[in-house]
Write an enzyme that holds these catalytic residues in place. Structure first.
Site, PDB file in Angstrom:
ATOM      1  N   LYS A 117       0.978  -1.109  -0.110  1.00 43.71           N
ATOM      2  CA  LYS A 117       0.109  -0.082  -0.003  1.00 43.71           C
ATOM      3  C   LYS A 117       0.863   1.181  -0.167  1.00 43.71           C
ATOM      4  O   LYS A 117       0.423   2.256  -0.595  1.00 43.71           O
ATOM      5  CB  LYS A 117      -1.055  -0.116   1.110  1.00 43.71           C
ATOM      6  CG  LYS A 117      -2.170  -0.952   1.267  1.00 43.71           C
ATOM      7  CD  LYS A 117      -2.983  -0.930   2.398  1.00 43.71           C
ATOM      8  CE  LYS A 117      -4.178  -2.077   2.339  1.00 43.71           C
ATOM      9  NZ  LYS A 117      -4.713  -2.256   3.429  1.00 43.71           N
ATOM     10  N   LYS A 201      -5.786 -11.014  -5.830  1.00 38.66           N
ATOM     11  CA  LYS A 201      -6.994 -11.371  -4.739  1.00 38.66           C
ATOM     12  C   LYS A 201      -8.218 -10.503  -5.039  1.00 38.66           C
ATOM     13  O   LYS A 201      -7.861  -9.289  -5.555  1.00 38.66           O
ATOM     14  CB  LYS A 201      -6.718 -11.293  -3.333  1.00 38.66           C
ATOM     15  CG  LYS A 201      -6.559  -9.830  -2.722  1.00 38.66           C
ATOM     16  CD  LYS A 201      -6.547  -9.950  -1.104  1.00 38.66           C
ATOM     17  CE  LYS A 201      -6.477  -8.351  -0.731  1.00 38.66           C
ATOM     18  NZ  LYS A 201      -6.664  -8.327   0.599  1.00 38.66           N
ATOM     19  N   LYS A 204      -8.328  -6.517  -4.719  1.00 42.51           N
ATOM     20  CA  LYS A 204      -6.971  -5.788  -4.780  1.00 42.51           C
ATOM     21  C   LYS A 204      -6.878  -4.796  -5.901  1.00 42.51           C
ATOM     22  O   LYS A 204      -6.591  -3.549  -5.432  1.00 42.51           O
ATOM     23  CB  LYS A 204      -6.087  -6.840  -4.607  1.00 42.51           C
ATOM     24  CG  LYS A 204      -4.530  -6.169  -4.434  1.00 42.51           C
ATOM     25  CD  LYS A 204      -3.540  -6.874  -4.138  1.00 42.51           C
ATOM     26  CE  LYS A 204      -2.345  -6.307  -3.817  1.00 42.51           C
ATOM     27  NZ  LYS A 204      -1.187  -7.081  -3.397  1.00 42.51           N
TER      28      LYS A 204
HETATM   29  P1  TYM Z   1     -10.521  -6.966   5.274  1.00 48.29           P
HETATM   30  O1  TYM Z   1     -11.541  -6.085   5.873  1.00 48.29           O
HETATM   31  O2  TYM Z   1      -9.531  -6.422   4.031  1.00 48.29           O
HETATM   32  O3  TYM Z   1     -11.268  -8.506   4.598  1.00 48.29           O
HETATM   33  C1  TYM Z   1     -12.097  -9.114   5.635  1.00 48.29           C
HETATM   34  C2  TYM Z   1     -11.689 -10.778   5.620  1.00 48.29           C
HETATM   35  O4  TYM Z   1     -12.185 -10.954   4.237  1.00 48.29           O
HETATM   36  C3  TYM Z   1     -10.863 -11.821   3.794  1.00 48.29           C
HETATM   37  N1  TYM Z   1     -10.609 -11.554   2.450  1.00 48.29           N
HETATM   38  C4  TYM Z   1     -10.583 -12.791   1.494  1.00 48.29           C
HETATM   39  N2  TYM Z   1     -10.583 -13.962   1.504  1.00 48.29           N
HETATM   40  C5  TYM Z   1     -10.361 -14.710   0.453  1.00 48.29           C
HETATM   41  N3  TYM Z   1     -10.093 -13.982  -0.802  1.00 48.29           N
HETATM   42  C6  TYM Z   1     -10.075 -12.602  -0.853  1.00 48.29           C
HETATM   43  N4  TYM Z   1      -9.949 -12.353  -2.244  1.00 48.29           N
HETATM   44  C7  TYM Z   1     -10.296 -11.874   0.067  1.00 48.29           C
HETATM   45  N5  TYM Z   1     -10.401 -10.608   0.419  1.00 48.29           N
HETATM   46  C8  TYM Z   1     -10.702 -10.564   1.750  1.00 48.29           C
HETATM   47  C9  TYM Z   1      -9.897 -11.473   4.778  1.00 48.29           C
HETATM   48  O5  TYM Z   1      -8.838 -12.399   4.791  1.00 48.29           O
HETATM   49  C10 TYM Z   1     -10.490 -11.056   5.796  1.00 48.29           C
HETATM   50  O6  TYM Z   1     -10.492 -12.291   6.772  1.00 48.29           O
HETATM   51  N6  TYM Z   1      -7.189  -6.558   8.727  1.00 48.29           N
HETATM   52  C11 TYM Z   1      -8.385  -7.306   8.392  1.00 48.29           C
HETATM   53  C12 TYM Z   1      -9.536  -6.750   9.410  1.00 48.29           C
HETATM   54  C13 TYM Z   1      -9.233  -6.913  10.817  1.00 48.29           C
HETATM   55  C14 TYM Z   1      -9.146  -8.248  11.557  1.00 48.29           C
HETATM   56  C15 TYM Z   1      -8.866  -7.811  12.802  1.00 48.29           C
HETATM   57  C16 TYM Z   1      -9.254  -9.573  11.231  1.00 48.29           C
HETATM   58  C17 TYM Z   1      -8.831  -5.941  11.576  1.00 48.29           C
HETATM   59  N7  TYM Z   1      -8.862  -6.583  12.954  1.00 48.29           N
HETATM   60  C18 TYM Z   1      -8.568  -8.845  13.797  1.00 48.29           C
HETATM   61  C19 TYM Z   1      -9.222 -10.493  12.071  1.00 48.29           C
HETATM   62  C20 TYM Z   1      -8.786 -10.133  13.465  1.00 48.29           C
HETATM   63  C21 TYM Z   1      -8.904  -6.721   6.970  1.00 48.29           C
HETATM   64  O7  TYM Z   1      -8.401  -5.985   6.339  1.00 48.29           O
HETATM   65  O8  TYM Z   1      -9.885  -7.499   6.537  1.00 48.29           O
END
Ligand code: TYM
Length: 343
Positions: A117, A201, A204
């Site tokens: 990013k 993904k 993205k």
């Molecule tokens: P975020 O909001 O980007 O995505 C939420 C969840 O969706 C999953 N995900 C995917 N899984 C498979 N294929 C994809 N293309 C795909 N895109 C997104 C992510 O892996 C995620 O599980 N940092 C985290 C949010 C967060 C969090 C936490 C998660 C903040 N605090 C504590 C777990 C525990 C995030 O940006 O997810």
């Protein structure tokens, strides 16, 4: 009611769009729902994380509710699990500060999502908040003594950092300071790819054509799947390495139909890519129809939704408050009750 004898799961999703996408659902949300019978589950709309992309305040406000409504519509049961908004429990940011003070600058600099990013944003666009994002995420997880964290593959490195910080807390301040969490990643759906760029993904690239949003209309879903990039081959087989576009479609199909991708490929052996796409569009539309309807129902009654979030906040605050007090005390911070009577 939370059952302390059970293992605890914690996870969160950012309210960065009006709709969650198929990657969020298959990579994370679906697992969240499935875990509820066996784990004590705590799920959060992580709005503080969303601030790292400078959202419009009005849009953020709307999206927090919309995201919570989608958790519920997907099957997160507020009677069974804790559902809350991250910013409403101040221990998340308080614990972040403590963890900041034990996180190496180099360690935080190595996070690949930050590197990606920040490379895009350039020096002027990168904030300290974006840099600190993984530490806030570790605080989310450690504040609930979580045993497991159900996420997609892209979050693995962040969970590793949470583990390292928990281990560091225990070695510095004594065993029992923090629980060491584990990532729970469902391999078959760990990474759903962009429909236009099957090496990235889903979500993205930021190009709408590559994403299936859970609230998309049937017409849009059909259009997106029909125009999904496939490979120059014509034979339907499960070959993620050489046919990543096709493999992505097979993986989505398999996840929604409860089959393996190999089985789906076998079923379509000898048929045209077009057949698979038509059937997949139908499968996605039917799987998401009740989800869309339930989301609309939750959003039609904002007062009831806010009431559920308030109940969740109370339960979350009780857990995070106790865990934070324990960790802060180990750091040597003076608890308020020890201040003594006023002169
Ligand atoms: P975020 O909001 O980007 O995505 C939420 C969840 O969706 C999953 N995900 C995917 N899984 C498979 N294929 C994809 N293309 C795909 N895109 C997104 C992510 O892996 C995620 O599980 N940092 C985290 C949010 C967060 C969090 C936490 C998660 C903040 N605090 C504590 C777990 C525990 C995030 O940006 O997810």
């Amino acid at each position: 009611m939370l059952d302390v004898s059970r293992l605890r799961a914690f996870s969160g999703i950012q309210p960065t769009a009006d709709s969650l996408h198929l990657g969020n659902y298959l990579g994370a949300l679906r697992q969240w729902v499935a875990l509820q019978d066996d784990y004590d589950c705590v799920y959060s709309v992580v709005d503080l994380h969303a601030l790292t992309v400078s959202p419009d305040p009005a849009a953020l406000r709307t999206r927090v509710r919309a995201t919570a409504a989608q958790f519920l519509a997907a099957g997160v049961n507020p009677e069974q699990s804790v559902l809350f908004v991250q910013s409403q429990v101040p221990e998340h940011t308080q614990l972040t500060w403590l963890l900041n003070c034990i996180t190496g600058f180099g360690e935080a600099s190595r996070m690949t999502q930050f590197k990606d990013k920040s490379a895009k944003l350039g020096d002027k666009g990168v904030t300290v908040g974006l840099f600190d994002y993984p530490v806030l995420m570790a605080a989310d997880i450690l504040a609930y003594d979580a045993n497991v964290v159900p996420v997609g593959e892209d979050q693995r490195q962040h969970i590793e950092l949470s583990r390292d910080l928990a281990i560091r807390l225990n070695s510095r301040f004594g065993e029992g300071t923090a629980r060491v969490p584990e990532a729970l990643i469902m391999q078959s759906t760990a990474r759903i790819y962009d429909l236009q760029d099957p090496k990235a993904k889903m979500s993205k690239t930021g190009h709408p054509a590559g994403i299936i949003e859970l609230l998309d209309s049937p017409k849009v879903i059909t259009k997106r799947i029909k125009s999904a990039v496939t490979d120059s081959g014509t034979v339907i087989k499960w070959d993620p390495k050489n046919q990543p576009g096709l493999a992505n479609l097979l993986a989505i199909y398999a996840a929604l139909a409860g089959q393996t991708p190999e089985e789906v490929a076998q079923q379509y052996c000898g048929k045209l890519y077009g057949h698979l796409k038509v059937d997949l569009a139908e499968l996605v539309i039917e799987a998401l129809r009740p989800f869309r309807e339930r989301t609309a129902e939750y959003l039609a009654d904002p007062a009831a939704l806010d009431g559920l979030l308030e109940e969740g906040r109370e339960k979350a605050a009780a857990i995070a408050g106790a865990v934070y007090a324990r960790i802060a005390e180990r750091f040597g911070l003076t608890p308020r009750a020890n201040r003594g009577p006023a002169a």
